[in-house]
Design a protein around this motif. Structure first.
Motif, PDB file in Angstrom:
ATOM      1  N   VAL A   1       0.817  -1.226   0.000  1.00  0.00           N
ATOM      2  CA  VAL A   1       0.000   0.000   0.000  1.00  0.00           C
ATOM      3  C   VAL A   1       0.846   1.269   0.000  1.00  0.00           C
ATOM      4  N   TYR A   2       2.174   1.115   0.232  1.00  0.00           N
ATOM      5  CA  TYR A   2       3.053   2.282   0.193  1.00  0.00           C
ATOM      6  C   TYR A   2       3.665   2.491  -1.197  1.00  0.00           C
ATOM      7  N   THR A   3       3.289   1.655  -2.156  1.00  0.00           N
ATOM      8  CA  THR A   3       3.863   1.754  -3.489  1.00  0.00           C
ATOM      9  C   THR A   3       3.678   3.157  -4.059  1.00  0.00           C
ATOM     10  N   ASN A   4       4.747   3.706  -4.569  1.00  0.00           N
ATOM     11  CA  ASN A   4       4.780   5.050  -5.179  1.00  0.00           C
ATOM     12  C   ASN A   4       4.604   6.188  -4.181  1.00  0.00           C
ATOM     13  N   ALA A   5       4.538   5.868  -2.904  1.00  0.00           N
ATOM     14  CA  ALA A   5       4.442   6.931  -1.890  1.00  0.00           C
ATOM     15  C   ALA A   5       5.840   7.273  -1.403  1.00  0.00           C
ATOM     16  N   SER A   6       6.167   8.536  -1.375  1.00  0.00           N
ATOM     17  CA  SER A   6       7.495   8.950  -0.927  1.00  0.00           C
ATOM     18  C   SER A   6       7.584   8.861   0.590  1.00  0.00           C
ATOM     19  N   PRO A   7       8.784   8.627   1.144  1.00  0.00           N
ATOM     20  CA  PRO A   7       8.940   8.609   2.602  1.00  0.00           C
ATOM     21  C   PRO A   7       8.503   9.921   3.237  1.00  0.00           C
ATOM     22  N   ASP A   8       8.727  11.028   2.534  1.00  0.00           N
ATOM     23  CA  ASP A   8       8.308  12.328   3.055  1.00  0.00           C
ATOM     24  C   ASP A   8       6.797  12.374   3.236  1.00  0.00           C
ATOM     25  N   ALA A   9       6.067  11.888   2.219  1.00  0.00           N
ATOM     26  CA  ALA A   9       4.608  11.884   2.302  1.00  0.00           C
ATOM     27  C   ALA A   9       4.128  10.978   3.430  1.00  0.00           C
ATOM     28  N   LEU A  10       4.782   9.830   3.596  1.00  0.00           N
ATOM     29  CA  LEU A  10       4.405   8.904   4.671  1.00  0.00           C
ATOM     30  C   LEU A  10       4.701   9.502   6.037  1.00  0.00           C
ATOM     31  N   PHE A  11       5.819  10.210   6.151  1.00  0.00           N
ATOM     32  CA  PHE A  11       6.159  10.862   7.418  1.00  0.00           C
ATOM     33  C   PHE A  11       5.137  11.944   7.748  1.00  0.00           C
ATOM     34  N   ARG A  12       4.721  12.709   6.736  1.00  0.00           N
ATOM     35  CA  ARG A  12       3.702  13.739   6.960  1.00  0.00           C
ATOM     36  C   ARG A  12       2.388  13.115   7.416  1.00  0.00           C
ATOM     37  N   LEU A  13       2.065  11.952   6.831  1.00  0.00           N
ATOM     38  CA  LEU A  13       0.836  11.274   7.222  1.00  0.00           C
ATOM     39  C   LEU A  13       0.924  10.741   8.653  1.00  0.00           C
ATOM     40  N   CYS A  14       2.108  10.275   9.037  1.00  0.00           N
ATOM     41  CA  CYS A  14       2.302   9.831  10.432  1.00  0.00           C
ATOM     42  C   CYS A  14       2.039  10.980  11.404  1.00  0.00           C
ATOM     43  N   ARG A  15       2.546  12.137  11.059  1.00  0.00           N
ATOM     44  CA  ARG A  15       2.350  13.304  11.932  1.00  0.00           C
ATOM     45  C   ARG A  15       0.888  13.712  11.976  1.00  0.00           C
ATOM     46  N   LYS A  16       0.208  13.564  10.862  1.00  0.00           N
ATOM     47  CA  LYS A  16      -1.220  13.897  10.810  1.00  0.00           C
ATOM     48  C   LYS A  16      -2.034  12.923  11.653  1.00  0.00           C
ATOM     49  N   VAL A  17      -1.723  11.627  11.551  1.00  0.00           N
ATOM     50  CA  VAL A  17      -2.468  10.596  12.274  1.00  0.00           C
ATOM     51  C   VAL A  17      -2.310  10.756  13.781  1.00  0.00           C
ATOM     52  N   THR A  18      -1.076  11.014  14.222  1.00  0.00           N
ATOM     53  CA  THR A  18      -0.812  11.117  15.659  1.00  0.00           C
ATOM     54  C   THR A  18      -1.123  12.492  16.235  1.00  0.00           C
ATOM     55  N   GLY A  19      -1.302  13.482  15.366  1.00  0.00           N
ATOM     56  CA  GLY A  19      -1.566  14.838  15.849  1.00  0.00           C
ATOM     57  C   GLY A  19      -0.318  15.570  16.277  1.00  0.00           C
ATOM     58  N   ASN A  20       0.869  15.004  15.962  1.00  0.00           N
ATOM     59  CA  ASN A  20       2.142  15.648  16.284  1.00  0.00           C
ATOM     60  C   ASN A  20       2.731  16.248  15.012  1.00  0.00           C
ATOM     61  N   ALA A  21       2.247  17.408  14.638  1.00  0.00           N
ATOM     62  CA  ALA A  21       2.634  18.019  13.364  1.00  0.00           C
ATOM     63  C   ALA A  21       4.092  18.447  13.330  1.00  0.00           C
ATOM     64  N   ASP A  22       4.642  18.822  14.492  1.00  0.00           N
ATOM     65  CA  ASP A  22       6.024  19.284  14.556  1.00  0.00           C
ATOM     66  C   ASP A  22       6.980  18.107  14.353  1.00  0.00           C
ATOM     67  N   PRO A  23       7.817  18.133  13.304  1.00  0.00           N
ATOM     68  CA  PRO A  23       8.724  17.002  13.048  1.00  0.00           C
ATOM     69  C   PRO A  23       9.875  16.906  14.045  1.00  0.00           C
TER      70      PRO A  23
END
Length: 496
Positions: A114-136
């Motif tokens: 399901v991560y095919t063609n998704a960049s690590p940057d995009a996945l990291f941004r989604l992780c921050r969105k899911v957890t509510g921790n926007a600050d990297p």
């Protein structure tokens, strides 16, 4: 006569649209991220991983993970199935135990569909969105199996530059290592860490068999341990040779019952038939596989490109050289260069020895070996060399000249003079007849070495011959001690 003429008006042609490739929905990716990161809710890694005994190399790897003073990504490399993913999970648990916010730790397995063609940057941004921790800032991001990400080096460089307060830790197998070596370095952005196959020291540790060895004041200098039960230790040393290089194998009865099927299909074939050819353009896969099979059968023997070319049906020498380089970079084999009785450097390295980096690979291809097998001496030698391969500091060679040979010598990197010499044997014969070690004695006398080491089956002690002190140590004890010393040396070096 009446003719009926039917005029059929064709329907207006519709434009043919190419099939679109729709990315997976954000919902599906989010669901997978939550599945891979259970600590976001529970505060702990899965019990499946926490129940596993950690490799001793965790002590060396963890400081690189938690160190924020150097703005670099950590690249964990190593052969297949040596425990890279487990080491990542154990590192995550250490962070959690230290009180780090579990919702600022992300684990992403790059090969997940399901991560095919998704960049690590995009996945990291989604992780921050899911957890509510926007600050990297303060995040730890673990990217597993990085070699399956196209242009992964470029992506990783970008992540390190874009998020200087985030720690990125990635794992990669043979393909990633080859890519790293074939191009420019990370320009100060990457720190590489090699996780090798299990040492015999780690094998003993993971199985809780430390009671098989004990401190001894009677042992030769530098070998302050001896086997409490040499027969039992040798039994485990033989098991280690046959299937002990992989943590998963030593804990699974079903895999030990058929180690060949597991190691051959999941480790050897995937590297030879998928990782290398797919990513590095090797056209003749069967040719490469045939070469590796021949090397595995003859591990520890002397080769030359001329002989290899003849035995392989005339394969070009440059092609063979490239194949061997690939196999070395893929952590499957190690080439040992030759010197002579006076430790001279040859202008042209025509002959060399090749060893498997893990003796288990041979038994996977040809079946387990026994203590009395015709090839046991070569596999004991391979197992000993496998311990030394963990050392980046040692400058190892073998010596050979018309009238003799010494299995292993260390040459000083600056003076090129021998520091020590070892004769690796699976026999007690020379313990009672040390004068028969003519090649070793000659090498020591020529190079003014006052002592040397000889391995045995189960004899331990010191003999003197021609003013040379010969220290005899069981091969299993020697293999254990080498692995232990190298790990201790790395720990000490890291603390300095």
């Amino acid at each position: 006569m009446i003719y009926l003429i039917l005029i059929i008006k064709p329907k207006q042609e519709q434009a043919i649209r190419p099939m679109s490739l729709f990315p997976f929905s954000e919902e599906l990716v989010t669901e997978r991220l939550r599945f891979e990161n259970p600590w976001w809710i529970t505060g702990n890694i899965e019990a499946y991983y926490s129940s596993m005994s950690p490799r001793l190399y965790k002590k060396l790897f963890l400081p690189l993970v938690i160190d924020h003073s150097v703005k670099r990504a950590v690249i964990l490399m190593g052969p297949r199935r040596v425990g890279k993913t487990v080491l990542l999970y154990h590192s995550i648990q250490e962070l959690l135990d230290a009180g780090h916010d579990p919702q600022k730790i992300a684990f992403i397995s790059i090969e997940t569909p399901v991560y095919t063609n998704a960049s690590p940057d995009a996945l990291f941004r989604l992780c921050r969105k899911v957890t509510g921790n926007a600050d990297p800032k303060g995040w730890y991001v673990f990217l597993d199996e990085i070699q399956y990400l196209k242009e992964w080096k470029r992506h990783l460089k970008s992540l390190v530059d874009s998020y200087p307060e985030t720690k990125f830790v990635v794992s990669g197998s043979a393909a990633a290592a080859l890519k790293l070596k074939s191009t420019e370095s990370g320009a100060g952005r990457f720190t590489e860490f090699m996780l090798p196959p299990l040492t015999f020291n780690e094998y003993i540790h993971l199985l809780g068999l430390q009671n098989l060895l004990r401190a001894s004041e009677q042992s030769p200098p530098g070998f302050d341990y001896e086997a409490f039960d040499t027969g039992k230790l040798n039994e485990h040393f033989l098991n280690y040779i046959n299937y002990g290089g992989y943590p998963e194998v030593i804990f699974s009865e079903s895999i030990r019952a058929d180690p060949g099927r597991y190691i051959r299909s999941d480790i050897v074939e995937k590297v030879l038939l998928r990782d290398l050819p797919g990513l590095y353009g090797i056209k003749d896969v069967q040719e490469l596989n045939s070469l590796f099979t021949m090397i595995a059968w003859n591990s520890g023997q002397e080769f030359s490109l001329e002989e290899l070319s003849k035995s392989s049906g005339g394969v070009d020498k440059n092609t063979l050289k490239r194949y061997i380089e690939y196999l070395e970079a893929a952590f499957l084999v190690r080439k040992l260069l030759r010197t002579d009785n006076s430790a001279k450097r040859f202008k042209r390295m025509v002959q060399f020895k090749i060893y498997l980096t893990n003796p288990s690979l041979r038994s996977a291809l040809f079946g387990p070996i026994t203590a009395t097998d015709d090839h046991i001496g070569a596999m004991v030698e391979t197992a000993v060399l496998a311990q030394w391969m963990h050392s980046e500091q040692s400058h190892l060679w073998y010596a050979r000249w018309p009238k003799g040979e010494v299995d292993l010598v260390e040459l000083n990197k600056h003076s090129f003079k021998p520091s020590w010499a070892v004769e690796i044997k699976w026999s007690n014969h020379c313990f009672e007849r040390p004068s028969e070690l003519k090649s070793l004695l000659s090498f020591c006398q020529t190079n003014k070495l006052k002592e040397a080491l000889v391995t045995t089956i189960d004899k331990q002690g010191t003999r003197e011959c021609d003013s040379i002190k010969l220290n005899f140590v069981p091969a299993a004890v020697y293999a254990w001690k080498v692995g232990n010393n190298i790990l201790y040396g790395k720990e000490t070096h890291q603390k300095l």
